[in-house]
Design an enzyme around this catalytic site. Sequence first.
Site, PDB file in Angstrom:
ATOM      1  N   GLU A 115      -2.759  17.180   0.404  1.00  0.00           N
ATOM      2  CA  GLU A 115      -3.099  15.939  -0.298  1.00  0.00           C
ATOM      3  C   GLU A 115      -4.563  15.602  -0.042  1.00  0.00           C
ATOM      4  O   GLU A 115      -5.257  16.278   0.726  1.00  0.00           O
ATOM      5  CB  GLU A 115      -2.167  14.809   0.143  1.00  0.00           C
ATOM      6  CG  GLU A 115      -0.712  15.045  -0.266  1.00  0.00           C
ATOM      7  CD  GLU A 115       0.186  13.846  -0.031  1.00  0.00           C
ATOM      8  OE1 GLU A 115      -0.297  12.809   0.455  1.00  0.00           O
ATOM      9  OE2 GLU A 115       1.382  13.941  -0.348  1.00  0.00           O
ATOM     10  N   HIS A 234      -4.059   3.080  -4.828  1.00  0.00           N
ATOM     11  CA  HIS A 234      -3.655   4.448  -5.174  1.00  0.00           C
ATOM     12  C   HIS A 234      -4.179   4.771  -6.561  1.00  0.00           C
ATOM     13  O   HIS A 234      -3.984   3.993  -7.499  1.00  0.00           O
ATOM     14  CB  HIS A 234      -2.133   4.598  -5.135  1.00  0.00           C
ATOM     15  CG  HIS A 234      -1.685   6.024  -5.038  1.00  0.00           C
ATOM     16  ND1 HIS A 234      -1.839   6.919  -6.071  1.00  0.00           N
ATOM     17  CD2 HIS A 234      -1.122   6.723  -4.009  1.00  0.00           C
ATOM     18  CE1 HIS A 234      -1.365   8.103  -5.692  1.00  0.00           C
ATOM     19  NE2 HIS A 234      -0.940   8.006  -4.443  1.00  0.00           N
ATOM     20  N   ARG A 280      -9.054   8.983  -1.363  1.00  0.00           N
ATOM     21  CA  ARG A 280      -8.397   8.094  -2.327  1.00  0.00           C
ATOM     22  C   ARG A 280      -9.313   7.007  -2.880  1.00  0.00           C
ATOM     23  O   ARG A 280      -9.237   6.665  -4.057  1.00  0.00           O
ATOM     24  CB  ARG A 280      -7.172   7.435  -1.676  1.00  0.00           C
ATOM     25  CG  ARG A 280      -5.964   8.337  -1.676  1.00  0.00           C
ATOM     26  CD  ARG A 280      -4.744   7.611  -1.164  1.00  0.00           C
ATOM     27  NE  ARG A 280      -3.575   8.469  -1.266  1.00  0.00           N
ATOM     28  CZ  ARG A 280      -2.371   8.149  -0.792  1.00  0.00           C
ATOM     29  NH1 ARG A 280      -2.200   6.984  -0.178  1.00  0.00           N
ATOM     30  NH2 ARG A 280      -1.351   8.975  -0.922  1.00  0.00           N
ATOM     31  N   HIS A 339      -1.798  -0.313  -3.028  1.00  0.00           N
ATOM     32  CA  HIS A 339      -0.792   0.610  -2.517  1.00  0.00           C
ATOM     33  C   HIS A 339      -0.532   0.461  -1.023  1.00  0.00           C
ATOM     34  O   HIS A 339       0.612   0.528  -0.579  1.00  0.00           O
ATOM     35  CB  HIS A 339      -1.261   2.042  -2.817  1.00  0.00           C
ATOM     36  CG  HIS A 339      -0.323   3.122  -2.367  1.00  0.00           C
ATOM     37  ND1 HIS A 339       0.961   3.230  -2.859  1.00  0.00           N
ATOM     38  CD2 HIS A 339      -0.481   4.147  -1.485  1.00  0.00           C
ATOM     39  CE1 HIS A 339       1.558   4.283  -2.306  1.00  0.00           C
ATOM     40  NE2 HIS A 339       0.716   4.841  -1.456  1.00  0.00           N
ATOM     41  N   ARG A 374      -7.261   4.950   4.404  1.00  0.00           N
ATOM     42  CA  ARG A 374      -6.173   5.727   5.019  1.00  0.00           C
ATOM     43  C   ARG A 374      -6.127   7.145   4.469  1.00  0.00           C
ATOM     44  O   ARG A 374      -6.195   7.367   3.263  1.00  0.00           O
ATOM     45  CB  ARG A 374      -4.839   5.030   4.742  1.00  0.00           C
ATOM     46  CG  ARG A 374      -3.612   5.767   5.281  1.00  0.00           C
ATOM     47  CD  ARG A 374      -2.358   5.005   4.950  1.00  0.00           C
ATOM     48  NE  ARG A 374      -2.091   4.970   3.526  1.00  0.00           N
ATOM     49  CZ  ARG A 374      -1.077   5.600   2.924  1.00  0.00           C
ATOM     50  NH1 ARG A 374      -0.249   6.334   3.623  1.00  0.00           N
ATOM     51  NH2 ARG A 374      -0.899   5.485   1.628  1.00  0.00           N
TER      52      ARG A 374
END
Length: 521
Positions: A115, A234, A280, A339, A374
Site C-alpha cells: 500500500e 482517503h 495518502r 478517513h 498515517r
Amino acid sequence: MESIQTDRIVIVGAGLGALYAALKLAPRPVVMISPERLGEGASSAWAQGGVAAAMDASDSAQSHAADTVKAGDGTVDPNVADLVTQEARAHILDLTALGAPFDRDANGDYVMSREAAHSFARVVRVKGDQAGSEIMGALIEAVRKTPSIQVLEGTIALDLEVLDGQVTGIAIQSSDDERSAPILLRGSAVLLAGGGSGGLYAVTTNPPRIRGQVIGMAARAGAMLADPEFVQFHPTAMDVGDDPAPLATEALRGEGAILINNQGERFMETVHPDAELAPRDVVARAIYGQTQAGRRPMLDTRDALGEAIKTDYPAVADACARHGIDPSKEPIPVAAAAHYHMGGIATDTNGCASLGNLWVCGEASSTGLHGANRLASNGLLEALVYARICAEGIAAIVSEGTAPEIDITFETGGASPDQTAVAELRQTMTTLVGVVRDAKGLKAALRKIAELEAAFGSSVAFLNMTATATLIAAAALTREESRGAHERSDFPDTLSGDGKRSRLTLFDAMTIRSQICEEAI
C-alpha cells in the site's frame, strides 16, 4: 444523576482496540460500552486493507518503522514507531491463533499487499478487502466466550467524572434516537477506545456514530490533546452519493490500478515519483484538485484486475454493483473523504492520558505513531499494540477477581443531538476545515461552530462533537505551515527542520475561538 458502583473495568468502544483489550484483561471483569450490536458501527469493522506487519523474511520491523517515520512528515515519535513495528509480527500470530482467517498462499505463507508509502508488501489481508470485518468477527466470537466480559449494547458514553485530576466515573445513556437520562458508572479504571472523528465531515468513510464524541468527552474533562489538526483524507472513497462513502481500498492501487480523470488522463505520474502509491496526503490533494477543477477523478482497475476484482475484492465489487458500476469495464468515480484522525487524546508510551486512571487506545488516542500523515494500515496495528499496553497497565493496578453483571434500566429524560445542527457542523468541517485550508476559512469555521454550540448546546453529545471540531480548527489555524495531511493554501511551505507536535487543551482551543469571534464583532 443515578450512579452505579462496580468493580468492573469500563471500556468505551467496541472496535478492534476495545475487544482486544477486553480479552487481554481477562479474567479481570470488564464492561464494554457499545452503541451498536458488537461488530456494527465500529470503524475497525469497515477497514479493508489489513494490518501492516513485516512478516516476510526479506522485510524487517526497522524498514517498517523507517517508512512510518517518513510518511509522518517530521512529527512521528521514532521510539513509538520502533515499539509498534517491533510488536507487529507477534500480534498477527496472536490474531491467527484467535481465528482471524488471514489470506495464505499455496505454501501457507501470509499473502501480503503493498500500500501507499510502504517500501515493501507488508499488509496482511483477509479475503482481499475483508480484513476489518473478519478480524472483528474472530475477536467478537472470543469475547462472547469470555465470562469476565460484559457488553452493554445500545449504550453510549457521554461525560467523564473527574475528581482531583483522576477519572472516577463515566456517564452513559442509551444510544437510540430518544436518548435516556444519563447514569453515572463508577468502575475500577476507564479505557477509551471509541474511535476517531471522520464523521464530523460531510464526506467521510467512517460509520455514522464516529463523530469525535470520545475525544470531545475527554477534552471537556480537561485531558491534553495532541495533533488534532492532522486529519487524513482517503483519496479513493467512492463518489457515488452515499453517506458514509464506500471505500475503494488502497490495495487496488497496490495491484496496479491507476487514477485517471474524466478526460482519460493519468494525472499522478506528474505529481509524485511513486504515482498512485505516493503518500495518502499527496494523492488526496491531487484527487481534490481534479475535483475542484471539474475533471472528475476515477480509479481504473480494468487492466490491473479485470474481472478478478469481483472475487478478490468483494466489498468494492458489492458497492459498485449497488450503484450500477461494472469495475471490469468502467472506472470507479472517487473523491477524497475524511478517513482517519491522526490526532486525539495525548497518551504516553503506557497508553495513559494526562488525567489519572484514564487509558486510551486506537484512533481516539494520539500516541506519536502517525505524525502528520498515517502510513497505510498502521491504524489497526496501533490499536492492537496499545490495547495490549493499556491492558497490562490496568492489570497492574486492578486485581483479578469477579464482579456481578451490571443491571441498568434507562429512564427517559436525555437530549439527542439536533440532526440539522449535526449536518451543518459536518458541512462546515468539509467546506472550511477540509483537504485544503486557509486562515479565512478556519476563522469562519470557528465562528460557525460557536454559533451552533450556542444554539444547540443542550445536548451533551453535540457538545462533544463541537469540542473536537473546535480543537481541529483551532490547531489548524495555529499551525502556519503545510505538513502531511495539513495543507494551508496561505502557508504552502513546510517549516525547516523536524516538525513539532501540537499539544493543547480544550481551554486553549476555546480561547482561540473566543478571540476569533470577538474579531468579528
